[in-house]
Design an enzyme around this catalytic site. Structure first.
Site, mmCIF file in Angstrom:
data_model
loop_
_atom_site.group_PDB
_atom_site.id
_atom_site.type_symbol
_atom_site.label_atom_id
_atom_site.label_comp_id
_atom_site.label_asym_id
_atom_site.label_seq_id
_atom_site.Cartn_x
_atom_site.Cartn_y
_atom_site.Cartn_z
ATOM 1 N N LYS A 1 -58.523 93.479 22.328
ATOM 2 C CA LYS A 1 -59.955 93.744 22.301
ATOM 3 C C LYS A 1 -60.557 93.774 23.703
ATOM 4 O O LYS A 1 -61.508 94.504 23.970
ATOM 5 C CB LYS A 1 -60.691 92.690 21.446
ATOM 6 N N ARG B 1 -55.624 102.713 12.481
ATOM 7 C CA ARG B 1 -54.940 102.819 11.186
ATOM 8 C C ARG B 1 -55.916 103.389 10.184
ATOM 9 O O ARG B 1 -57.099 103.565 10.477
ATOM 10 C CB ARG B 1 -54.488 101.440 10.741
ATOM 11 N N ASN C 1 -59.954 100.605 15.273
ATOM 12 C CA ASN C 1 -58.840 100.297 14.371
ATOM 13 C C ASN C 1 -57.934 101.506 14.287
ATOM 14 O O ASN C 1 -58.345 102.591 13.878
ATOM 15 C CB ASN C 1 -59.354 99.939 12.983
ATOM 16 N N ILE D 1 -75.801 89.999 18.300
ATOM 17 C CA ILE D 1 -76.980 90.743 17.861
ATOM 18 C C ILE D 1 -77.426 90.191 16.511
ATOM 19 O O ILE D 1 -76.623 90.099 15.599
ATOM 20 C CB ILE D 1 -76.624 92.235 17.673
#
Lengths: 166, 535, 488
Positions: C116, C290, C288, C201
């Site tokens: 990440k 996938r 992601n 947020i």
């Protein structure tokens, strides 16, 4: 004879009040008139207090899952007959016939679950493994491998435990 | 079949007077039953609670199927014996439904002297098992008794129909294939130990249940051994070591649950006869019975009014209505079962006795159970009737009634005096069940008649001896006779001695007879055949 | 095109992939653990290979066994589904090394997006907006850097997903401890204790964009999905298009996703996830690499089969269409049917699929991996199936899905079916006022209403299914049944 049940986490009891001309039941404080219309393969149709309900029903052990009007309920019926495993359990195990100890599987102070092995014995050319009948703590094992014992000999003693009546 | 029409006028003074009288009798019955069933010294109730035990009637209600009837028998047994020490004879018996099966229930009552058996307790239990044998009713025993009342042992132990008969009956039931279940809630001592032992299945409650031929005090006295009740004959000993008891239960609720499950595995009875048609409530109001029954034992009433308030739809098919009119005979239905009814509308004459005998024969030919509604002061007496053969005719009626192979039920509606009792299936004649109404009286003859007869006999004795009759002494003899009769002819005395299977509130009659008849039909009819009729 | 494909997965997605393989006439190979031997994906596949493992889920993570199974069955490609090994770069490499096609991106891209922290840096480099964040290094400046970003902060695992290792920190006092705890959890679940913290947020929306790339720099987007309705950081209701989203914003989001994927020379299907703040600002969350659970809603509004597109790309045939021809129509909503008890904090439940009745309807799609009689154990994820509804507009889709949920019968294990229905009928849902805290905010309104009459009826139905009670109710003979309760 009242049948106890639990639905939505709430306890209740049911009683049959009458059967003719229709089945009358008491659920907790309220009374209901019931008539069964159809059943089969998980489906049911019945009328309660004049309102018709159609739905599905699946029995899983002590619980019955019901789906009616797009909503699922789980009704649980606690068992009334127990296996009697906890009440009056013996605090010791004695030999029911003479024999010899083949192996010792547990240790003093060990906490066992029901079914855990204690000893393997041989009597009359038959080997048998003695297991704990319920959760218990071993106090002492009175025999060692290759020891010969008579009928009634004390083999294992357990810590005494106060059990609640089921 | 047409419905009977009532000729009763409920507005008359006579009706209202009778109504008040009989309603009060019914209220008195309920009050006495209530006391016999529930009134106990608080100490005895507390003792039970402290032992963690339920009351016997609580056990009964949990045993029975919910929303079903229970016909309790002989609630007021022993009400006039033992100075009232043994309400309901220290036990409960009755016919009810458990797991869908009709059963006879026998429950010891430990709130009365620890459930000890008095002579009448034994008689009541023997009677319950006799009923079970005759009607092929499975039995559930709820055992909790301290054993026999030692002080009265000579009245409950040695004779043929005393305590041993309980165990003999249990063995006979088992041989017949009629099942028995015993739930051991408390002690089963000495003979009482045989109740669970001779039951086909038994359940024992851990901690409070115990079975032993000799209890701890007896064992100590006999051998010096000191042992607790639980060690001597408790749950674990009998379920694990001796095998005397089949199922251990952690508490009374579990014992009852196990018992119900056992009963649910018994095959269902095959009835000898099934209902012919749908049940139908009577059209005529049973509440009127209070106003129909007289307030004086010498007065009579119309039996058809009674019949119409018991049977389905008040419908009655009367047999031979124009002949022998003092005996009403006919067919009706009770909850759909066909019955043949014989009911007294006066004393029995030659023709009514013959008609009764013939109707009994017809019912036997037609496999119809018989219901006798008694209100009889006797057969007609007098030279004219003897010459006409009234004794022969009465004998024929007794012979036909006795030799019946169909089940018989008897209801004492009012008086039952003398030989009339016999022909109308009194206690000695093996009716399956026999009930009385509160106004019922029974004796070899009426009290006044007896007092008069005794005074007459005394008078003749004195005359033969040459003495003169002392009016005061005669009056006292009359009064004493009357008093003794009053006490001993009442329904309460009769039920106390177990001469009947219970007193019914008249409005309960239909349900009681229905339960009784249904129970009776669990046994097949006997072998048809008669003895010799003296023609 | 491949002639035989192995599916390295189970349950719902395995069945979904099987469906496309079957429709394309491609032979299918399933793998399974002994505990799954009766599962539908095993029964439906042309071939099935059993994997050995002590723990059932470990079987589906056993790279060596899976590759061996593919080789033994002569499968030319492996579809990893989602979860399990789908984002395991090492697995992708080993599969390729074994001469088998991995249906997904290149290992390097998987590795990049799987980290990440690296992914964020990559996004920044492409000019894609990214939420301000700090990493856990240099404890001395930690507090100051945190203050610079501003509280509240959301701590996340670098190698993580599915809500694990995530924590909200509202004050600097909690910061150090929360970072430590999150790191420990990340280590435990992902084997990688690296964590970072982003500005949190409030009331964000979770919007994601589906992309397809051919690996040669050509990327199309398949528009966006709204996935804001989450519990325990897991999505349970998703839809496409996102409601109340200005067209301009939609274009920006999709463009950002495409530029990211293009820069990575992305191959095959992927999803770029964004956080949309109430003020309209959006930030890259993660990508992601996938196929996602909620892909059906995209398929419904575009009339596509994404698995078929994946196969096509993996077989080297490139993209089937250009961006211009893609025109979404109508609205689709999906909900995830899970074995859990919403009224007990969504705790997972076990049981058995006693009765399964799938609702019918041309606009309803049920993607399930369960069959009647199947045991539901803690061995696997609690999601049992997805129910998707399509309609000409959002209100119609919601109504259709609500109806389908009412008709769906799944008895024998507690599920969230009723709860999902209540979401779909909630006025705030219907108004499209969604954010990731929706389910907590409206917890009271979403709790099961008290319906005493209905509960009584259900109780009666249950009582009569009990053999003892039923016998007591129905098997009492006459005349006793007619006389009823009576004592003399």
């Amino acid at each position: 004879m009242n049948l106890h049940f639990e639905v939505d986490g709430r306890e209740g009891e049911a009683e049959i009040i009458g059967r003719r001309p229709q089945l009358q039941l008491r659920l907790g404080e309220s009374r209901h008139v019931v008539s069964l219309a159809q059943e089969g393969a998980g489906r049911f149709e019945l009328s309660v207090d004049g309102v018709r309900y159609r739905g599905w029903r699946y029995v899983a052990g002590d619980a019955v899952h019901v789906r009616v009007n797009g909503r699922t309920y789980c009704v649980v019926f606690p068992r009334r007959i127990h296996k009697g495993e906890n009440a009056g359990a013996q605090d010791e195990i004695r030999a029911s016939m003479p024999g010899v100890v083949i192996a010792v599987h547990a240790r003093p102070g060990e906490r066992l679950a029901a079914g855990d092995k204690l000893l393997t014995l041989e009597s009359m050319k038959l080997q048998v493994t003695v297991v704990a009948s319920h959760a218990s703590t071993v106090r002492e094992i009175h025999v060692t491998p290759e020891a010969v014992f008579e009928r009634g000999a004390l083999l294992v003693s357990f810590e005494h435990e106060q059990r609640d009546t089921p | 079949m047409r419905a009977l029409e009532s000729a009763v006028r409920t507005g008359t003074a006579e009706f209202r007077r009778r109504y008040a009288y009989n309603k009060a009798l019914a209220a008195e019955l309920r009050a006495r039953q209530e006391a016999a069933r529930h009134s106990r010294p608080p100490r005895d109730l507390e003792r039970l609670a402290s032992q963690g035990k339920l009351l016997p009637r609580q056990r009964l209600e949990l045993l029975l199927d919910p929303g079903t009837p229970f016909l309790e028998l002989s609630t007021l047994a022993a009400n006039m014996s033992y100075a009232g020490e043994s309400p309901s004879a220290s036990c409960i018996t009755g016919i009810g439904v458990v797991s869908g099966r009709e059963v006879m229930v026998h429950a010891d009552d430990p709130t009365v002297k620890g459930g000890a058996w008095y002579p009448l307790t034994v008689k009541k239990i023997v009677r319950a098992l006799d009923i079970a044998i005759e009607n092929r009713l499975p039995v559930v025993h709820l055992c909790d008794s301290a054993g026999g009342q030692l002080m009265l042992q000579s009245q409950l132990f040695p004779d043929r129909y005393m305590a041993g008969r309980i165990f003999r009956n249990q063995s006979v039931l088992s041989k017949m294939g009629v099942k028995q279940l015993a739930l051991v809630f408390g002690h089963c001592t000495a003979g009482g130990a045989y109740v669970p032992a001779l039951s086909d299945y038994n359940v024992i409650v851990r901690g409070t249940g115990a079975v032993f031929l000799g209890g701890p005090p007896l064992v100590k006295a006999a051998t010096g051994e000191v042992v607790s009740a639980d060690d001597l004959g408790g749950c674990d000993l009998h379920t694990r070591t001796s095998g005397t008891c089949d199922y251990p239960a952690a508490d009374e609720l579990e014992a009852i649950a196990i018992g119900r499950e056992i009963v649910s595995l018994w095959e269902r009875a095959v009835k000898w006869r099934l209902p012919e048609q749908a049940a139908e409530a009577p059209l005529l109001d049973p509440d009127d019975l209070y106003g129909i029954l007289p307030d004086d034992i010498k007065q009579t009433f119309e039996m058809r009014e009674v019949i119409g308030r018991i049977v389905d739809g008040s419908r009655f098919h009367e047999y031979k209505p124009a002949y022998g009119t003092t005996l009403v005979c006919g067919y009706a239905h009770l909850f759909g079962y066909r019955v043949g009814i014989l009911a007294n509308n006066g004393i029995l004459f030659n023709d009514s006795a013959i008609k009764g005998g013939h109707f009994i024969e017809l019912c036997n030919q037609n496999n119809t159970p018989l219901l006798f509604l008694q209100n009889i002061t006797g057969y007609m007496v007098g030279r004219e009737y003897e010459a006409a053969g009234i004794t022969k005719d009465g004998a024929k009626m007794i012979m036909a009634q006795t030799c019946s192979h169909v089940p018989k039920l008897t209801l004492m509606c009012h008086g039952s005096f003398g030989a009339g009792n016999y022909g109308m299936c009194g206690r000695a004649f093996d009716g399956r069940l026999l009930f009385s109404w509160p106004n019922h009286q029974i004796a070899v003859m009426g009290g006044e008649q007896a007092a008069g007869t005794l005074a007459e006999v005394k008078l003749r004795q004195l005359k033969r001896a040459g003495a003169s009759a002392d009016p005061a002494a005669l009056a006292q003899l009359r009064a004493e006779t009357l008093k003794a009769y009053e006490e001993q002819t009442s329904a309460y005395y009769s039920t106390s001695e177990l001469w009947d299977d219970g007193i019914l509130d008249p409005v309960d009659t239909r349900n009681a007879l229905a339960v009784a008849l249904s129970a009776a039909l669990n046994a097949p009819g006997g072998i048809p055949g008669n003895g010799v009729f003296r023609f | 095109m491949f002639t035989r494909v192995l599916i390295a997965n189970r349950g719902e997605i395995a069945c979904r992939i099987l469906r496309t393989l079957r429709s394309q006439g491609i032979a299918s190979v399933a793998v399974y653990h002994h505990e799954d031997r009766g599962a539908p994906h095993v029964q439906l596949a042309d071939q099935a290979v059993q994997l050995e493992a002590d723990v059932p889920s470990a079987a589906y993570l056993d790279q060596a066994q899976i590759i061996a199974a593919a080789q033994r069955s002569a499968a030319q490609a492996i579809h990893p589904g989602y979860g399990f090994l789908s984002e395991n770069a090492g697995f992708a490499e080993r599969v390729a090394a074994a001469g088998i096609t991995f249906i997904g991106p290149e290992a390097a891209v998987i590795r990049l997006m799987g980290d990440k922290i690296r992914a964020r840096a990559f996004a920044i480099a492409q000019g894609v907006p990214v939420a301000a964040s700090i990493d856990a290094s240099d404890p001395g400046t930690l507090a100051a850097r945190a203050l610079a970003v501003g509280f509240p902060l959301l701590i996340k695992a670098a190698a993580g997903g599915g809500g694990k290792g995530m924590r909200i920190v509202r004050t600097s006092a909690e910061l150090a401890a929360s970072l430590e705890a999150a790191a420990a959890e990340a280590q435990r679940y992902f084997g990688d204790g690296r964590v970072y913290a982003e500005r949190y947020i409030e009331r964000p929306r979770h919007i994601e964009v589906q992309v397809l790339g051919d690996g040669a720099g050509n990327v199309v987007h398949l528009f966006e999905r709204e996935c804001s309705l989450q519990r325990r950081y897991q999505k349970i209701v998703e839809e496409s298009p996102a409601p109340n989203l200005p067209e301009e914003l939609r274009r920006e989001l999709c463009a950002a996703a495409v530029s990211l994927a293009r820069a990575a020379r992305y191959r095959n299907a992927g999803t770029v996830e964004f956080v949309l703040a109430p003020d309209g600002a959006f930030y890259f969350l993660e990508m992601n690499t996938r196929l996602q659970v909620e892909h059906p809603v995209t398929e419904c509004v575009l009339g596509l089969d994404l698995v078929a597109e994946q196969l096509r790309i993996a077989a080297g045939a490139g993209l089937a269409f250009t961006q211009a021809v893609l025109e979404p129509r109508g609205h689709a909503i999906e909900c995830r049917i899970c074995a859990e008890e919403p009224e007990h904090d969504f705790r997972p439940a076990t049981g058995r699929v006693g009765i399964l009745e799938v609702p019918a309807g041309a606009n309803v799609r049920f993607d399930g991996g369960i069959a009647a009689g199947q045991a539901i154990t803690p061995a696997f994820d609690s999601m049992l199936a997805k129910l998707v509804a399509f309609g000409p507009d959002r209100a119609a889709a919601a109504a259709e899905l609500s109806r389908a949920l009412e008709e769906l019968v799944l008895l024998g294990v507690p599920t969230n079916i009723d709860y999902l229905g209540r979401i779909l009928r909630h006025p705030q849902f219907l108004a499209g006022n969604l954010h990731t805290g929706f389910l907590s905010e409206h917890a009271a309104g979403l709790s099961a209403p008290e319906l005493p009459q209905e509960r009584a009826a259900a109780t009666v139905a249950a009582l009569l299914a009990q053999p003892d009670f039923r016998a007591a109710a129905c098997d009492v003979p006459e005349p006793h049944a007619s006389i009823g309760l009576w004592r003399n």
